[in-house]
Design an enzyme around this catalytic site. Structure first.
Site, PDB file in Angstrom:
ATOM      1  N   SER A 116      36.550  64.855  36.341  1.00 14.71           N
ATOM      2  CA  SER A 116      37.928  64.627  35.910  1.00 14.71           C
ATOM      3  C   SER A 116      38.843  64.766  37.120  1.00 14.71           C
ATOM      4  O   SER A 116      38.783  65.758  37.847  1.00 14.71           O
ATOM      5  CB  SER A 116      38.315  65.666  34.853  1.00 14.71           C
ATOM      6  OG  SER A 116      39.671  65.517  34.485  1.00 14.71           O
TER       7      SER A 116
ATOM      8  N   CYS B  70      31.898  73.558  31.274  1.00 13.99           N
ATOM      9  CA  CYS B  70      33.068  73.117  32.032  1.00 13.99           C
ATOM     10  C   CYS B  70      33.101  73.973  33.298  1.00 13.99           C
ATOM     11  O   CYS B  70      33.214  75.197  33.216  1.00 13.99           O
ATOM     12  CB  CYS B  70      34.309  73.347  31.171  1.00 13.99           C
ATOM     13  SG  CYS B  70      35.846  72.936  32.003  1.00 13.99           S
TER      14      CYS B  70
ATOM     15  N   ASN C 295      48.085  72.851  25.882  1.00 13.30           N
ATOM     16  CA  ASN C 295      47.872  74.261  25.565  1.00 13.30           C
ATOM     17  C   ASN C 295      48.976  75.064  26.220  1.00 13.30           C
ATOM     18  O   ASN C 295      49.341  74.791  27.359  1.00 13.30           O
ATOM     19  CB  ASN C 295      46.540  74.754  26.137  1.00 13.30           C
ATOM     20  CG  ASN C 295      45.360  74.260  25.326  1.00 13.30           C
ATOM     21  OD1 ASN C 295      45.389  74.289  24.106  1.00 13.30           O
ATOM     22  ND2 ASN C 295      44.344  73.790  26.002  1.00 13.30           N
TER      23      ASN C 295
ATOM     24  N   GLU D 270      36.305  80.741  36.400  1.00 15.25           N
ATOM     25  CA  GLU D 270      36.025  80.839  34.980  1.00 15.25           C
ATOM     26  C   GLU D 270      35.166  79.649  34.575  1.00 15.25           C
ATOM     27  O   GLU D 270      35.439  78.520  34.963  1.00 15.25           O
ATOM     28  CB  GLU D 270      37.337  80.877  34.194  1.00 15.25           C
ATOM     29  CG  GLU D 270      38.215  82.036  34.647  1.00 15.25           C
ATOM     30  CD  GLU D 270      39.450  82.254  33.804  1.00 15.25           C
ATOM     31  OE1 GLU D 270      39.563  81.628  32.742  1.00 15.25           O
ATOM     32  OE2 GLU D 270      40.286  83.072  34.218  1.00 15.25           O
TER      33      GLU D 270
ATOM     34  N   CYS E 210      41.727  73.787  28.149  1.00 13.13           N
ATOM     35  CA  CYS E 210      42.093  73.010  29.329  1.00 13.13           C
ATOM     36  C   CYS E 210      43.401  73.546  29.902  1.00 13.13           C
ATOM     37  O   CYS E 210      44.360  73.775  29.181  1.00 13.13           O
ATOM     38  CB  CYS E 210      42.320  71.551  28.961  1.00 13.13           C
ATOM     39  SG  CYS E 210      40.925  70.799  28.165  1.00 13.13           S
TER      40      CYS E 210
ATOM     41  N   LEU F  88      45.879  61.054  33.239  1.00 10.80           N
ATOM     42  CA  LEU F  88      46.961  60.079  33.415  1.00 10.80           C
ATOM     43  C   LEU F  88      48.331  60.680  33.085  1.00 10.80           C
ATOM     44  O   LEU F  88      49.241  60.638  33.904  1.00 10.80           O
ATOM     45  CB  LEU F  88      46.673  58.851  32.534  1.00 10.80           C
ATOM     46  CG  LEU F  88      47.573  57.644  32.783  1.00 10.80           C
ATOM     47  CD1 LEU F  88      47.329  57.042  34.154  1.00 10.80           C
ATOM     48  CD2 LEU F  88      47.371  56.579  31.692  1.00 10.80           C
ATOM     49  N   HIS F  89      48.465  61.177  31.888  1.00 10.65           N
ATOM     50  CA  HIS F  89      49.664  61.892  31.407  1.00 10.65           C
ATOM     51  C   HIS F  89      50.931  61.059  31.261  1.00 10.65           C
ATOM     52  O   HIS F  89      51.824  61.429  30.500  1.00 10.65           O
ATOM     53  CB  HIS F  89      49.972  63.142  32.247  1.00 10.65           C
ATOM     54  CG  HIS F  89      48.800  64.049  32.415  1.00 10.65           C
ATOM     55  ND1 HIS F  89      47.899  64.296  31.396  1.00 10.65           N
ATOM     56  CD2 HIS F  89      48.339  64.744  33.491  1.00 10.65           C
ATOM     57  CE1 HIS F  89      46.956  65.105  31.832  1.00 10.65           C
ATOM     58  NE2 HIS F  89      47.199  65.386  33.094  1.00 10.65           N
TER      59      HIS F  89
ATOM     60  N   GLY G  92      40.596  73.516  39.655  1.00  9.80           N
ATOM     61  CA  GLY G  92      40.528  72.731  40.885  1.00  9.80           C
ATOM     62  C   GLY G  92      40.482  71.240  40.675  1.00  9.80           C
ATOM     63  O   GLY G  92      40.252  70.748  39.566  1.00  9.80           O
TER      64      GLY G  92
ATOM     65  N   CYS H 159      50.181  70.773  39.055  1.00  2.00           N
ATOM     66  CA  CYS H 159      50.759  70.196  37.841  1.00  2.00           C
ATOM     67  C   CYS H 159      51.480  71.321  37.069  1.00  2.00           C
ATOM     68  O   CYS H 159      50.914  72.396  36.878  1.00  2.00           O
ATOM     69  CB  CYS H 159      49.677  69.582  36.964  1.00  2.00           C
ATOM     70  SG  CYS H 159      48.677  68.365  37.846  1.00  2.00           S
TER      71      CYS H 159
HETATM   72  N1  SAH Z   1      42.032  68.656  38.409  1.00  2.00           N
HETATM   73  C1  SAH Z   1      41.334  67.831  37.483  1.00  2.00           C
HETATM   74  C2  SAH Z   1      40.325  68.566  36.647  1.00  2.00           C
HETATM   75  C3  SAH Z   1      40.705  69.929  36.141  1.00  2.00           C
HETATM   76  S1  SAH Z   1      42.002  69.932  34.934  1.00  2.00           S
HETATM   77  C4  SAH Z   1      42.307  67.068  36.595  1.00  2.00           C
HETATM   78  O1  SAH Z   1      43.496  67.392  36.601  1.00  2.00           O
HETATM   79  O2  SAH Z   1      41.859  66.137  35.930  1.00  2.00           O
HETATM   80  C5  SAH Z   1      41.114  69.387  33.504  1.00  2.00           C
HETATM   81  C6  SAH Z   1      41.998  68.815  32.404  1.00  2.00           C
HETATM   82  O3  SAH Z   1      42.821  69.813  31.828  1.00  2.00           O
HETATM   83  C7  SAH Z   1      42.931  67.722  32.918  1.00  2.00           C
HETATM   84  O4  SAH Z   1      42.864  66.577  32.108  1.00  2.00           O
HETATM   85  C8  SAH Z   1      44.268  68.398  32.797  1.00  2.00           C
HETATM   86  O5  SAH Z   1      45.293  67.467  32.655  1.00  2.00           O
HETATM   87  C9  SAH Z   1      44.089  69.261  31.573  1.00  2.00           C
HETATM   88  N2  SAH Z   1      45.117  70.272  31.412  1.00  2.00           N
HETATM   89  C10 SAH Z   1      45.771  70.946  32.372  1.00  2.00           C
HETATM   90  N3  SAH Z   1      46.661  71.803  31.829  1.00  2.00           N
HETATM   91  C11 SAH Z   1      46.576  71.650  30.492  1.00  2.00           C
HETATM   92  C12 SAH Z   1      47.252  72.272  29.386  1.00  2.00           C
HETATM   93  N4  SAH Z   1      48.186  73.216  29.568  1.00  2.00           N
HETATM   94  N5  SAH Z   1      46.888  71.867  28.155  1.00  2.00           N
HETATM   95  C13 SAH Z   1      45.915  70.936  27.945  1.00  2.00           C
HETATM   96  N6  SAH Z   1      45.254  70.341  28.948  1.00  2.00           N
HETATM   97  C14 SAH Z   1      45.582  70.689  30.209  1.00  2.00           C
HETATM   98 FE1  SF4 Z   2      46.659  69.467  37.999  1.00  2.00          FE
HETATM   99 FE2  SF4 Z   2      44.016  69.444  37.452  1.00  2.00          FE
HETATM  100 FE3  SF4 Z   2      44.976  70.883  39.528  1.00  2.00          FE
HETATM  101 FE4  SF4 Z   2      45.507  71.668  37.054  1.00  2.00          FE
HETATM  102  S1  SF4 Z   2      43.514  71.586  38.011  1.00  2.00           S
HETATM  103  S2  SF4 Z   2      46.970  71.551  38.775  1.00  2.00           S
HETATM  104  S3  SF4 Z   2      45.697  69.709  35.986  1.00  2.00           S
HETATM  105  S4  SF4 Z   2      45.044  68.670  39.301  1.00  2.00           S
END
Ligand code: SAH
Ligand code: SF4
Length: 350
Positions: free
Chosen positions: A195, A106, A294, A93, A338, A219-220, A163, A117
């Protein structure tokens, strides 16, 4: 005969192909420009080439765009999501976001993601495969064509789709170099943002790379126990190692790092969580983006942090001297926000 995608070739590969066809050296620059600047989708559109060369190129190579298998637009039309399909049927996507002063795409670096995650739809769907350099570039060219059709120019590329880009760093960096190449697409280094969930060797690699892009780190949380739960990769690269890598990156590039924090109600959005983050980031040249999580399908326990909690979190960081922005996640209403992206190959719809 199966055709190779032209985007799978480097400039040097293309030069070799043209030499084998007996074409003079200057044809390489013409074909490269046609693909990356004029954005042609058919060799016949390269009218500077003799027609027999066009035909011979078309016999072995393809400049066709990725097939769009689905497309959704936000009600205001400024955010659009396309589902694009690769030759093997896998899909990604791609989200295009138009702002008054810029237009951002994006893009995805992998089909699925192995990091897992819990708040991320991509992570929940598991890892399928890495994307190749040309497959990544094809997403950007798709967006550039789409924007051109609307009278806009693509100005930014963010690796925030599906990814983990630094677990596919070879292809991602090659794609950036390719799109940065002034002989072709020519997008400036500063236009790219990678990212990462915190792949330490990948961050070290970005620090050394001659093309200096922006780094965003998801970071989270500011303490390892909580971060282990939110970003499982933290067990391999805990906060000390991650932030050391960030300091190296800063020493090498002098480029401010963005830290992304996705806030989920009650999980990581309390004042003590904010204080832990502030302590960790103290002394690091950075900027924090806060995004209320989200919602994703099938995850009722992870609710977005309420606006008041997000504001309080921001106030604690600001008071500690850390510039902080509360972001609205574009595209949530079309499941293009995101963390809401997931691979949905044709015929395997939920
Ligand atoms: N894997 C990389 C890039 C893709 S995710 C990373 O994790 O940074 C891109 C962004 O979307 C990241 O900052 C991630 O934490 C955020 N993200 C993932 N799930 C989300 C959600 N449910 N709501 C808002 N942001 C989210
Ligand atoms: Fe975590 Fe980024 Fe992979 Fe989603 S895309 S599982 S936020 S590392």
């Amino acid at each position: 005969m199966t055709q190779r995608a032209l985007l799978d070739l480097s400039y040097e590969d293309l030069a070799r192909v043209l030499a084998q066809l007996g074409a003079p050296g200057y044809r390489t620059a013409q074909v490269w420009r046609a693909a990356y600047v004029e954005l042609v989708t058919d060799f016949d559109a390269i009218t500077t080439l003799p027609s027999d060369l066009r035909a011979r190129l078309a016999a072995g190579l393809s400049v066709a765009p990725l097939a769009t298998v689905d497309a959704v637009s936000s009600p205001d039309g400024h955010t659009r999501k396309s589902v694009l399909e690769y030759a093997d049927g896998e899909t990604v996507e791609v989200v295009t976001m138009e702002y008054p002063e810029r237009a951002t795409v994006c893009v995805s670096s992998q089909v699925g993601c192995a990091v897992g995650c819990p708040f991320c739809a991509t992570g929940q769907s598991g890892f399928v495969r890495d994307l190749a350099t040309g497959e990544i570039a094809a997403q950007v060219l798709h967006a550039a064509r789409e924007l051109r059709g609307r009278g806009r120019r693509l100005s930014n590329v963010v690796f925030m789709g599906m990814g983990e880009p630094l677990l596919n760093a070879d292809a991602v960096l090659k794609a950036i170099h390719r799109l940065n190449d002034p002989r072709g697409f020519g997008l400036g280094a500063r236009a790219f943002t990678v990212s990462t969930a915190g792949v330490v060797p990948g961050i070290e690699r970005l620090a050394r790379d001659p093309v200096q892009v922006n780094l965003a780190v998801s970071l989270h949380a500011g303490e390892d126990g909580l971060r282990n739960a939110l970003v499982p990769l933290n067990r391999k690269y805990p906060l000390d190692a991650l932030l050391d890598a960030c300091r190296h990156y800063l020493a090498a590039t002098h480029r401010r790092i963005t830290f992304e924090i996705v806030l989920a109600a009650g999980t990581n959005d309390r004042p003590h969580h904010a204080r832990a983050v502030a302590e960790r980031l103290s002394g690091i040249l950075c900027h924090v983006n806060l995004i209320a999580a989200n919602p994703i399908q099938g995850k009722r326990d992870l609710r977005p942090s309420p606006p008041a909690a997000v504001r309080d979190f921001a106030a604690i960081l600001e008071a500690a001297g850390i510039p902080t922005t509360v972001r609205d996640s574009r595209g949530a209403e079309i499941a293009a926000g995101c963390g809401q992206l997931r691979a949905r190959p044709r015929g395997r719809e939920p």
